[in-house]
Motif scaffolding. Structure first.
Motif, PDB file in Angstrom:
ATOM      1  N   PRO A 347      14.279  59.638  26.885  1.00  0.00           N
ATOM      2  CA  PRO A 347      13.466  59.752  25.813  1.00  0.00           C
ATOM      3  C   PRO A 347      14.018  58.978  24.734  1.00  0.00           C
ATOM      4  O   PRO A 347      15.121  59.395  24.192  1.00  0.00           O
ATOM      5  CB  PRO A 347      12.980  60.996  25.692  1.00  0.00           C
ATOM      6  N   ILE A 349      14.874  59.344  20.953  1.00  0.00           N
ATOM      7  CA  ILE A 349      14.615  60.344  19.912  1.00  0.00           C
ATOM      8  C   ILE A 349      15.192  60.055  18.754  1.00  0.00           C
ATOM      9  O   ILE A 349      16.370  59.099  18.677  1.00  0.00           O
ATOM     10  CB  ILE A 349      15.395  61.552  20.345  1.00  0.00           C
ATOM     11  N   PHE A 401      12.428  67.080  29.560  1.00  0.00           N
ATOM     12  CA  PHE A 401      11.309  66.025  29.642  1.00  0.00           C
ATOM     13  C   PHE A 401      10.478  66.047  30.914  1.00  0.00           C
ATOM     14  O   PHE A 401      10.905  65.996  32.168  1.00  0.00           O
ATOM     15  CB  PHE A 401      12.243  64.634  29.750  1.00  0.00           C
ATOM     16  N   LEU A 426       7.952  65.849  25.946  1.00  0.00           N
ATOM     17  CA  LEU A 426       9.358  66.165  25.567  1.00  0.00           C
ATOM     18  C   LEU A 426       9.427  67.747  24.938  1.00  0.00           C
ATOM     19  O   LEU A 426       8.445  68.073  24.019  1.00  0.00           O
ATOM     20  CB  LEU A 426      10.093  65.607  24.459  1.00  0.00           C
ATOM     21  N   LEU A 467       3.759  62.127  23.735  1.00  0.00           N
ATOM     22  CA  LEU A 467       4.307  60.892  23.223  1.00  0.00           C
ATOM     23  C   LEU A 467       2.750  60.165  22.508  1.00  0.00           C
ATOM     24  O   LEU A 467       2.946  59.522  21.697  1.00  0.00           O
ATOM     25  CB  LEU A 467       4.677  59.983  24.299  1.00  0.00           C
ATOM     26  N   LYS A 471       4.072  63.323  17.307  1.00  0.00           N
ATOM     27  CA  LYS A 471       5.235  62.938  17.986  1.00  0.00           C
ATOM     28  C   LYS A 471       6.581  63.464  17.273  1.00  0.00           C
ATOM     29  O   LYS A 471       7.539  63.144  17.505  1.00  0.00           O
ATOM     30  CB  LYS A 471       5.062  61.678  18.165  1.00  0.00           C
ATOM     31  N   THR A 472       6.146  64.116  16.041  1.00  0.00           N
ATOM     32  CA  THR A 472       7.349  64.558  15.042  1.00  0.00           C
ATOM     33  C   THR A 472       7.093  66.037  14.876  1.00  0.00           C
ATOM     34  O   THR A 472       6.081  66.714  14.681  1.00  0.00           O
ATOM     35  CB  THR A 472       7.219  63.826  13.867  1.00  0.00           C
ATOM     36  N   SER A 483      11.724  63.115  16.054  1.00  0.00           N
ATOM     37  CA  SER A 483      10.632  62.592  16.606  1.00  0.00           C
ATOM     38  C   SER A 483      11.021  61.987  17.850  1.00  0.00           C
ATOM     39  O   SER A 483      11.955  61.391  18.313  1.00  0.00           O
ATOM     40  CB  SER A 483       9.912  61.454  15.684  1.00  0.00           C
ATOM     41  N   PHE A 484       9.878  61.857  18.712  1.00  0.00           N
ATOM     42  CA  PHE A 484       9.812  61.272  20.300  1.00  0.00           C
ATOM     43  C   PHE A 484       9.133  59.977  20.094  1.00  0.00           C
ATOM     44  O   PHE A 484       7.886  59.778  19.939  1.00  0.00           O
ATOM     45  CB  PHE A 484       9.027  62.354  20.808  1.00  0.00           C
ATOM     46  N   ASP A 485       9.807  58.949  20.068  1.00  0.00           N
ATOM     47  CA  ASP A 485       9.350  57.516  19.989  1.00  0.00           C
ATOM     48  C   ASP A 485       9.109  56.957  21.039  1.00  0.00           C
ATOM     49  O   ASP A 485       8.577  55.675  20.926  1.00  0.00           O
ATOM     50  CB  ASP A 485      10.431  56.814  19.037  1.00  0.00           C
TER      51      ASP A 485
END
Ligand code: HEM
Lengths: 577, 373
Positions: A347, A349, A401, A426, A467, A471-472, A483-485
């Protein structure tokens, strides 16, 4: 079934070292005295004083006997057992398996660790057995080969006087008027036709004999087999010293350069110069995994195919090549092989401080940890984050994840419904403070750290990031955000350089070929004696005797002797079948 | 991809085979039991004792005649206690043409038939043989359909391995039955195969599926095919070895005169012969097993980059190999022949079974082959 004399004769067909068969007499004398010396023998045994050289000779004879070789072989397999049952540290396995095992067995673990039970195949004891076996085999086989070379060049021995002692024999009187000479010539021809090596002789009483032997290839096969064993052992030694292996995890879009620092795990032989690995670079362009999508199938979600699309170039060359690396289809660059063995999710991050400046950003490798590729991973950010008092603190992110998030289960926590990233999620836990000193990529120490509450509204510590939305997550006390980008995949390549492969392959062929000859071919002797008939049997002019002797089990010996006999015998009236 | 109905048909065939093997097993048992009740067996036992006495006397006469004929020359004191030994001694007649190896009774003929001439036993034996053949045919159909259904070789997981390996074992048995008249093995062979197939369908069963990617390799075909062959051969050799151990105990007792004349062991070939059957099969399969290990390491080299990594499955394959090699050595070493060597062979089989049913299911290794969770 064989009388002692027969056995001696059968023994003479072998090129086995004499001392093997004489073990009982020869070595009990010396071994017995050695044992006697150790025991409290009340002067009953007078010891022959062995000089150092004699001791050495005795030890060498013991070591190179087949019995000791067998014992060593047994010991080697016994010594291999713990390695198959306990987790082992090696370049290809997860090192946490060993540490976990030691943690779970507080008293036994450290002891076994000390004795090398987690690196069995490199331990002193395993290596010693292996080296002794190596020496034993060489000491056994070289003399045997010489002996056999001589045996092959010698003609077969003369026929024994009394053929009745042979395990298979029969005879008859022959009144057809054939001469002794003619009979012997016929016997010689018959044996030659059956590919025997033949010698012929005459006796004082006017009779004569023919002696034939065949099956020399059996011994040759046996020697090839045993020599090939030496080849394999030598190959293992070469592999251990000059070979190296390691593992790298390359994320999509990343490069790998073949220098030892870049290895995630490595295992270099003592003869490898870690600074001079064959140079090349490699880039993972994309990774593709296919899974069983049929919901009714028992194998739903099982992997079906993996492909790692890579470009690579040997150093100094500006040509870039492409290859789709798959399982069972490795990439070879500069004599180094890269095998796709496994894969995982990384992931992407981003960690920001309170001002919104990224202090860390990038893919973080997670490791498969449950059904349907549920993965776990962690990230440690050492600098850039300040706690609520404004003091710098470490930040540890630990999480799950889920490629296809399917909710939470009471027993298993978050669950994934499919291994491909259909609905990636996540789930994060965040720790600050002292995370311990380990730099492991698998874990950090949470015992002294503080776990932050990420979802104060619900009083929950963990939070899930989807996602597609949300996301943050903001860290408490205005420390910053995570954040999960995105999601990338990584491929795990096992890297392998092994200069012993050719030798081992040739030896393997020798082993199988030698065995087939050694177990498939029978070494046997056939003797024919022709004598003037005994006094009483007036109607017979001559007497013919045929006999056979074989080394080891030989179900066909009887047929062979019978075949020779039939050819020499005049048709028997009334016995044609 | 998977032909579901054919896969189902394969399962029916395997169940059918199991059922028919079971019938064969009972029929073989009935043959033994009725044969034992028959007075013929007792008569045969007496007769063979009588015959033996006659033969012994004959042989003694020969020996003494010979030693009288050429005094001082090899007057062996060995007295044959079996027809076979007469042959070994040579039945050598100084005077003429009495003997001929061709005319001596063969080993098989000298054991009383299992059915003992009893009519019911003969019927049971006939049923046993025909049901064995039928069951074997079903068994083969089951294995083949499984492969056709999945469009690949039918040994992609432990269930398939087991049904294929037991088919090889039965093929060897059927071969021995028709070429060597090995009826005596029937009850043990069918009993064992029912147990193995039961284990396969109950514990190891897995639906026909495509292979996991690690198994996509031509070496799979070669390596596992060789292992399947060996599993069958090792199994039959083990049966022969176990029978050998019982029979040699019986023979010792018979020498001491404490064995029952109607004992079932009377109807089993001599210990020497059983030992030879086991040895032949093992000597034949040892090179194949060696090849199996080598093919496996070539495959491992292709797949994982190293031909040998002491993975648990590899380690146990090696151990099995060493133990069987020790068996071959033991047979060539005086003092180890016979009972001791047989025990080594049994240990070898134990290692083999341990590898397939314990290591591949319970021990974590790279060989994710079993497909049993
Ligand atoms: C890795 C170890 C070894 C293996 C796997 C092995 C295997 C074998 C095999 C399969 C045979 C054929 C047996 C037969 O003819 O029935 C054999 C024969 C023989 N081996 Fe080995 N062997 C090993 C080590 C040794 C060593 C170290 C020696 C010498 C000290 C030795 C001496 C012999 C001899 C003398 C024979 C001939 C026996 C005969 O002709 O029947 N072996 N070996």
């Amino acid at each position: 079934m064989a009388s002692p004399t027969d056995e001696m004769d059968a023994e003479s067909l072998s090129t086995a070292p004499r001392e093997d068969s004489a073990d009982s007499t020869d070595s009990t004398e010396t071994a017995g005295s050695a044992a006697g010396a150790a025991g409290a023998g009340a002067g009953a045994v007078t010891l022959p004083r062995l000089s150092f050289v004699e001791w050495l000779r005795w030890a060498w004879r013991q070591l190179t006997s087949m019995r000791v070789a067998l014992i060593l072989l047994f010991m080697l397999s016994l010594a291999a057992i713990p390695g198959s049952l306990l987790p082992q540290r090696s370049a290809n396995t997860d090192p946490t398996l060993v540490t976990d095992w030691i943690d779970r067995h507080q008293s036994l673990g450290p002891l076994l660790e000390h004795l090398g039970f987690f690196t069995v195949y490199k331990s002193v004891w395993f290596t010693s057995i292996y080296l002794l076996l190596f020496v034993s085999l060489i000491g056994c086989i070289v003399p045997r080969s010489l002996q056999h070379y001589k045996a092959v060049r010698k003609p077969p021995p003369a026929a024994p006087r009394n053929l009745a002692r042979m395990p298979v024999h029969y005879g008859w009187g022959d009144g057809s008027g054939t001469s002794i000479e003619a009979k012997l010539t016929a016997a010689e021809a018959a044996l030659k036709k059956k590919r025997f090596r033949v010698v012929r002789g005459t006796d004082a009483d006017g009779g004569g004999w023919v002696s034939g032997e065949k099956g020399y290839l059996r011994e040759i096969g046996n020697l090839v087999f045993h020599l090939s064993l030496v080849g394999i052992l030598a190959g293992f030694a070469i592999k251990g010293y000059y070979g190296y292996q390691g593992k790298v995890l390359v994320t999509e879009g990343e490069n790998f350069t073949n220098i030892s620092l870049k290895y995630d795990d490595r295992d270099f032989g003592g003869g490898v110069d870690a600074d001079k690995l064959p140079p090349f670079t490699l880039k993972l362009n994309s990774f593709d995994a296919r899974y069983e999508t049929n919901k009714d199938s028992q194998d739903f979600g099982q992997p079906r195919n993996f492909t790692a699309d890579v470009s690579y170039s040997a150093a100094g060359s500006n040509r870039t090549n492409h290859k789709a690396v798959k399982l069972n289809d490795p990439l070879t660059v500069n004599g180094v092989n890269l095998y796709l063995v496994s894969h995982g999710y990384a992931p992407v991050i981003t960690v920001r401080d309170k001002t919104g400046t990224p202090v860390w950003s990038g893919p973080v490798k997670f490791f498969e940890a449950g059904a349907m590729f549920k993965s776990s991973g962690m990230l440690r950010v050492a600098d850039g984050i300040k706690d609520k008092d404004g003091k710098p603190t470490q930040l540890g992110v630990q999480g799950w994840f889920l490629p296809t998030f399917a909710g939470m289960s009471m027993t298993q926590g978050p669950i994934s419904a499919f291994p491909a990233p259909v609905n990636p999620e996540l789930i994060l836990n965040v720790y600050t403070g002292d995370l311990g000193s380990s730099t492991s990529v698998y874990r950090f120490d949470t015992t002294k750290a503080i776990q932050q509450v990420l979802d104060p509204a619900n009083g929950r510590k963990a939070v899930g990031l989807d996602l597609d939305k949300g996301k943050t997550v903001q860290l408490p006390d205005g420390m910053g955000s995570i954040s999960f980008d995105g999601v990338k995949q990584y491929a795990q390549f096992d890297i392998n350089h092994d200069p012993s492969k050719t030798l081992v392959f040739v030896s393997a062929v020798g082993i199988v070929g030698g065995l087939i000859l050694s177990l498939g071919i029978r070494r046997r002797r056939v003797f024919v004696r022709v004598k003037p008939a005994a006094q009483g049997a007036a109607q017979d002019a001559i007497r013919v005797e045929v006999a056979g002797l074989a080394r080891a089990e030989d179900g066909r010996l009887r047929d062979e002797v019978r075949g020779v006999g039939r050819g020499l015998r005049p048709a028997k009236v009334g016995a044609q079948k | 991809m998977i032909n579901e109905s054919l896969a189902r048909f394969s399962n029916y065939a395997i169940y059918g085979a199991m059922f028919v093997y079971l019938i064969a097993f009972f029929a073989y048992t009935a043959e033994w039991v009725f044969g034992r009740k028959s007075s013929f067996v007792v008569a045969a036992a007496e007769q063979s004792a009588e015959q033996r006495a006659k033969v012994t006397a004959q042989a003694e006469a020969l020996v003494s005649a010979r030693s009288a004929g050429n005094a001082g020359q090899g007057a062996t004191s060995v007295v044959p206690d079996d027809l076979r030994d007469l042959d070994d001694l040579g039945a050598f007649d100084e005077l003429g043409d009495l003997d001929d190896l061709d005319d001596l009774p063969t080993l098989e003929e000298s054991i009383p038939a299992i059915d003992g001439g009893n009519l019911r036993a003969i019927t049971a034996g006939g049923i046993a043989v025909s049901t064995t053949v039928l069951a074997f045919a079903l068994h083969v159909v089951g294995v083949v359909c499984r492969g056709v259904a999945a469009h690949r070789v039918p040994w992609g997981n432990l269930y398939e391995f087991t049904i294929a390996g037991s088919a090889v074992a039965m093929a060897i048995y059927v071969g021995l039955l028709f070429r060597r008249g090995a009826r005596w093995l029937g009850v043990f062979a069918t009993g064992t195969v029912v147990a193995i197939l039961g284990l396969a369908v109950e514990v190891l069963y897995k639906d026909a599926e495509q292979l996991v990617p690690a198994l996509h390799s031509p070496w799979l075909v070669v390596h596992v095919a060789a292992a399947v062959l060996c599993s069958g051969a090792f199994t039959v050799a083990t049966l022969a070895t176990v029978l050998y151990l019982f029979k040699s105990r019986y023979e010792t007792r018979a020498k001491l005169g404490t064995a029952s004349p109607a004992s079932m062991w009377k109807r089993v070939p001599s210990a020497m012969k059983l030992d030879l059957v086991a040895y032949r099969i093992l000597a034949f399969s040892f090179p194949i097993w060696t090849f199996t290990v080598i093919a496996g390491s070539i495959w491992a080299e292709r797949a994982w980059g190293r031909y040998w990594g002491w993975d648990p499955t590899e380690t146990w394959a090696f151990i099995t190999w060493v133990v069987y090699a020790a068996y071959l050595h033991a047979r060539a070493t005086r003092g180890w022949k016979g009972r001791n060597a047989s025990i080594v062979a049994l240990i070898g089989y134990g290692c083999f079974i341990f590898n397939y049913f314990v290591v591949s299911i319970f021990v974590n290794g790279l060989h994710s082959y079993a497909g049993v969770k």
